[in-house]
Design a protein around this motif. Structure first.
Motif, mmCIF file in Angstrom:
data_model
loop_
_atom_site.group_PDB
_atom_site.id
_atom_site.type_symbol
_atom_site.label_atom_id
_atom_site.label_comp_id
_atom_site.label_asym_id
_atom_site.label_seq_id
_atom_site.Cartn_x
_atom_site.Cartn_y
_atom_site.Cartn_z
ATOM 1 N N PRO A 9 0.796 -1.235 0.000
ATOM 2 C CA PRO A 9 0.000 0.000 0.000
ATOM 3 C C PRO A 9 0.828 1.283 0.000
ATOM 4 C CG PRO A 9 0.025 -0.974 2.190
ATOM 5 C CD PRO A 9 0.715 -1.948 1.288
ATOM 6 N N LEU A 10 0.307 2.250 -0.735
ATOM 7 C CA LEU A 10 0.786 3.632 -0.750
ATOM 8 C C LEU A 10 -0.415 4.482 -0.355
ATOM 9 C CD1 LEU A 10 2.915 5.857 -1.812
ATOM 10 C CD2 LEU A 10 1.587 5.763 -3.931
ATOM 11 N N PHE A 11 -0.279 5.331 0.659
ATOM 12 C CA PHE A 11 -1.460 6.063 1.130
ATOM 13 C C PHE A 11 -1.328 7.564 0.878
ATOM 14 C CE2 PHE A 11 1.321 5.972 4.849
ATOM 15 C CZ PHE A 11 1.152 7.223 5.430
ATOM 16 N N PHE A 12 -2.484 8.234 0.942
ATOM 17 C CA PHE A 12 -2.552 9.670 0.655
ATOM 18 C C PHE A 12 -3.819 10.224 1.285
ATOM 19 C CE2 PHE A 12 -3.578 6.909 -2.937
ATOM 20 C CZ PHE A 12 -4.933 7.115 -3.078
ATOM 21 N N ASP A 13 -4.037 11.514 1.159
ATOM 22 C CA ASP A 13 -5.205 12.254 1.655
ATOM 23 C C ASP A 13 -5.128 12.469 3.167
ATOM 24 O OD1 ASP A 13 -7.625 13.456 2.228
ATOM 25 O OD2 ASP A 13 -8.722 12.281 0.755
ATOM 26 N N HIS A 14 -4.764 13.700 3.525
ATOM 27 C CA HIS A 14 -4.663 14.082 4.934
ATOM 28 C C HIS A 14 -5.703 15.140 5.292
ATOM 29 C CE1 HIS A 14 -1.033 11.829 4.390
ATOM 30 N NE2 HIS A 14 -0.582 12.715 3.528
ATOM 31 N N GLY A 15 -6.796 15.126 4.541
ATOM 32 C CA GLY A 15 -7.839 16.128 4.751
ATOM 33 C C GLY A 15 -8.513 16.034 6.105
ATOM 34 N N SER A 16 -8.527 14.830 6.696
ATOM 35 C CA SER A 16 -9.164 14.666 8.010
ATOM 36 C C SER A 16 -8.150 14.665 9.144
ATOM 37 C CB SER A 16 -9.965 13.357 8.042
ATOM 38 O OG SER A 16 -9.088 12.241 8.023
ATOM 39 N N ALA A 17 -6.890 14.886 8.847
ATOM 40 C CA ALA A 17 -5.835 14.796 9.867
ATOM 41 C C ALA A 17 -5.634 16.129 10.596
ATOM 42 C CB ALA A 17 -4.526 14.357 9.219
ATOM 43 N N PHE A 18 -4.876 16.065 11.688
ATOM 44 C CA PHE A 18 -4.433 17.248 12.446
ATOM 45 C C PHE A 18 -5.573 18.001 13.113
ATOM 46 C CE2 PHE A 18 -1.666 16.887 8.584
ATOM 47 C CZ PHE A 18 -0.547 16.374 9.213
ATOM 48 N N GLU A 19 -6.679 17.329 13.397
ATOM 49 C CA GLU A 19 -7.838 18.051 13.926
ATOM 50 C C GLU A 19 -8.288 17.603 15.307
ATOM 51 O OE1 GLU A 19 -10.995 17.804 11.131
ATOM 52 O OE2 GLU A 19 -10.050 19.141 9.678
ATOM 53 N N TYR A 20 -7.816 16.452 15.784
ATOM 54 C CA TYR A 20 -8.389 15.873 16.996
ATOM 55 C C TYR A 20 -7.372 15.871 18.128
ATOM 56 C CZ TYR A 20 -11.913 14.338 13.699
ATOM 57 O OH TYR A 20 -12.881 14.303 12.732
ATOM 58 N N ALA A 21 -7.501 16.817 19.035
ATOM 59 C CA ALA A 21 -6.566 16.904 20.146
ATOM 60 C C ALA A 21 -6.768 15.760 21.130
ATOM 61 C CB ALA A 21 -6.722 18.248 20.856
ATOM 62 N N GLY A 22 -8.017 15.333 21.324
ATOM 63 C CA GLY A 22 -8.325 14.284 22.287
ATOM 64 C C GLY A 22 -8.599 12.956 21.621
ATOM 65 N N LEU A 23 -8.211 11.865 22.307
ATOM 66 C CA LEU A 23 -8.438 10.535 21.752
ATOM 67 C C LEU A 23 -9.916 10.201 21.642
ATOM 68 C CD1 LEU A 23 -5.733 8.217 23.368
ATOM 69 C CD2 LEU A 23 -5.992 8.841 20.966
ATOM 70 N N ARG A 24 -10.701 10.630 22.602
ATOM 71 C CA ARG A 24 -12.126 10.284 22.578
ATOM 72 C C ARG A 24 -12.782 10.787 21.299
ATOM 73 N NH1 ARG A 24 -15.845 11.657 27.675
ATOM 74 N NH2 ARG A 24 -14.416 10.076 28.505
ATOM 75 N N GLN A 25 -12.493 12.019 20.941
ATOM 76 C CA GLN A 25 -13.074 12.566 19.716
ATOM 77 C C GLN A 25 -12.527 11.847 18.489
ATOM 78 O OE1 GLN A 25 -12.117 16.646 18.876
ATOM 79 N NE2 GLN A 25 -13.918 16.950 17.572
ATOM 80 N N PHE A 26 -11.215 11.581 18.471
ATOM 81 C CA PHE A 26 -10.605 10.915 17.326
ATOM 82 C C PHE A 26 -11.177 9.511 17.122
ATOM 83 C CE2 PHE A 26 -6.988 8.236 15.730
ATOM 84 C CZ PHE A 26 -6.990 8.715 14.432
ATOM 85 N N LEU A 27 -11.485 8.807 18.195
ATOM 86 C CA LEU A 27 -11.944 7.425 18.107
ATOM 87 C C LEU A 27 -13.461 7.297 17.987
ATOM 88 C CD1 LEU A 27 -9.611 5.865 20.830
ATOM 89 C CD2 LEU A 27 -9.365 5.691 18.351
ATOM 90 N N GLN A 28 -14.163 8.405 17.867
ATOM 91 C CA GLN A 28 -15.617 8.339 17.803
ATOM 92 C C GLN A 28 -16.099 7.727 16.491
ATOM 93 O OE1 GLN A 28 -17.086 12.351 17.948
ATOM 94 N NE2 GLN A 28 -16.060 12.976 16.063
ATOM 95 N N SER A 29 -17.301 7.144 16.536
ATOM 96 C CA SER A 29 -17.920 6.583 15.339
ATOM 97 C C SER A 29 -18.457 7.700 14.461
ATOM 98 C CB SER A 29 -19.059 5.639 15.727
ATOM 99 O OG SER A 29 -18.575 4.547 16.473
ATOM 100 N N GLY A 30 -18.692 7.361 13.191
ATOM 101 C CA GLY A 30 -19.253 8.318 12.245
ATOM 102 C C GLY A 30 -20.161 7.623 11.251
ATOM 103 N N PRO A 31 -20.695 8.363 10.295
ATOM 104 C CA PRO A 31 -21.698 7.818 9.382
ATOM 105 C C PRO A 31 -21.147 6.962 8.248
ATOM 106 C CG PRO A 31 -21.281 10.110 8.871
ATOM 107 C CD PRO A 31 -20.492 9.813 10.106
ATOM 108 N N ASP A 32 -19.819 6.887 8.112
ATOM 109 C CA ASP A 32 -19.257 6.130 6.994
ATOM 110 C C ASP A 32 -17.968 5.459 7.434
ATOM 111 O OD1 ASP A 32 -17.196 8.150 6.840
ATOM 112 O OD2 ASP A 32 -18.569 9.397 5.688
ATOM 113 N N ASN A 33 -17.210 4.911 6.479
ATOM 114 C CA ASN A 33 -15.995 4.178 6.844
ATOM 115 C C ASN A 33 -14.763 5.071 6.964
ATOM 116 O OD1 ASN A 33 -15.423 4.705 4.157
ATOM 117 N ND2 ASN A 33 -15.639 2.590 3.485
ATOM 118 N N GLY A 34 -14.987 6.349 7.167
ATOM 119 C CA GLY A 34 -13.894 7.282 7.367
ATOM 120 C C GLY A 34 -13.589 7.551 8.824
ATOM 121 N N TYR A 35 -14.010 6.637 9.721
ATOM 122 C CA TYR A 35 -13.800 6.815 11.153
ATOM 123 C C TYR A 35 -13.110 5.587 11.739
ATOM 124 C CZ TYR A 35 -16.849 10.841 10.691
ATOM 125 O OH TYR A 35 -17.379 12.044 10.308
#
Length: 244
Positions: free
Chosen positions: A119-145
């Motif tokens: 694998p080669l990965f890309f897209d950091h549009g959702s990165a650098f935004e979550y100071a806390g682990l709880r928010q970062f690990l939360q569920s969401g409406p799609d497979n981007g969580y």
């Protein structure tokens, strides 16, 4: 947009993004690059991982009015020898550990391509935004969580289209590996490696992204704090990944 050279070829299906659209691309000296609107964020993700993990190269587009666009080098332009991590299990471990560090939750198959099964990965549009682990690990409406991350054993070399079709069918961010236990061993090792990165190394990457002094200082503090929380992030994420 055209920047010299002849256009390279890649199927539209391989270019489709998560929303089912083909992104804008440009030609740079005979190679096709994807245009991203947030160039500095994309560039920062690349500079932090360049030469260490299999992150696609990013450049800033030529100056124009408004925010600087980013150009992301397409996987078709790479060979296996271009990748710093050429083993499947090691590459998956490095991507997920790196994503925990920079808080990149969006690791589904449309943000990844495969070079001879690696694998080669890309897209950091959702990165650098979550100071806390709880928010970062939360569920969401799609497979981007993060709760959608899955590590599954894969018999043959994975391909870009196979993984993306599986992601679509299951609505999970799957990560094929050859050996799950070996992957988990490597994951811990990569967390240790990222924790050992010096503040100076981090600062040099951040400064290269052109964020501006105040924003750069804030980002350095964020990344250093996230380094310290990596063991806790690993423990909590590993419980999710150990599911069947």
């Amino acid at each position: 947009m055209h920047i010299g050279g002849a256009m390279s070829r890649v199927s539209d299906e391989e270019l489709l993004n998560w929303s089912g659209h083909v992104p804008d691309t440009v030609d740079v000296n005979g190679e096709r690059w994807v245009v991203k609107p947030d160039g500095r964020r994309e560039l920062l993700g690349y500079l932090l991982g360049a030469g260490m993990v299999n992150v696609a190269e990013v450049r800033l587009a030529p100056k124009s009015p408004g925010p600087r666009m980013g150009l992301v080098r397409l996987a078709e332009n790479y060979t296996l020898e271009d990748l710093p991590v050429q083993d499947l299990d090691e590459a998956v471990a490095s991507e997920l550990a790196f994503s925990l560090w920079i808080r990149r939750r969006d690791t589904h198959g449309f943000n990844r391509a495969y070079i001879e099964g690696v694998p080669l990965f890309f897209d950091h549009g959702s990165a650098f935004e979550y100071a806390g682990l709880r928010q970062f690990l939360q569920s969401g409406p799609d497979n981007g969580y993060v709760p959608s991350w899955r590590v599954i054993r894969w018999e043959a070399d994975p391909t870009t289209l196979e993984v993306r079709r599986h992601n679509d069918a299951t609505c999970e961010a799957i990560h094929p590996v050859a050996d799950r236990e070996r992957f988990f061993e490597r994951l811990g090792g990569w967390v240790d490696r990222l924790r050992d990165l010096s503040r100076r190394t981090i600062a040099e990457a951040v400064d290269g992204a052109g964020l501006g002094r105040a924003r750069a200082d804030e980002m350095i503090r964020f990344l250093v704090r996230s380094q310290g929380k990596l063991p806790a992030a690993l423990r909590r994420t590993r419980r999710l990944l150990e599911r069947a």
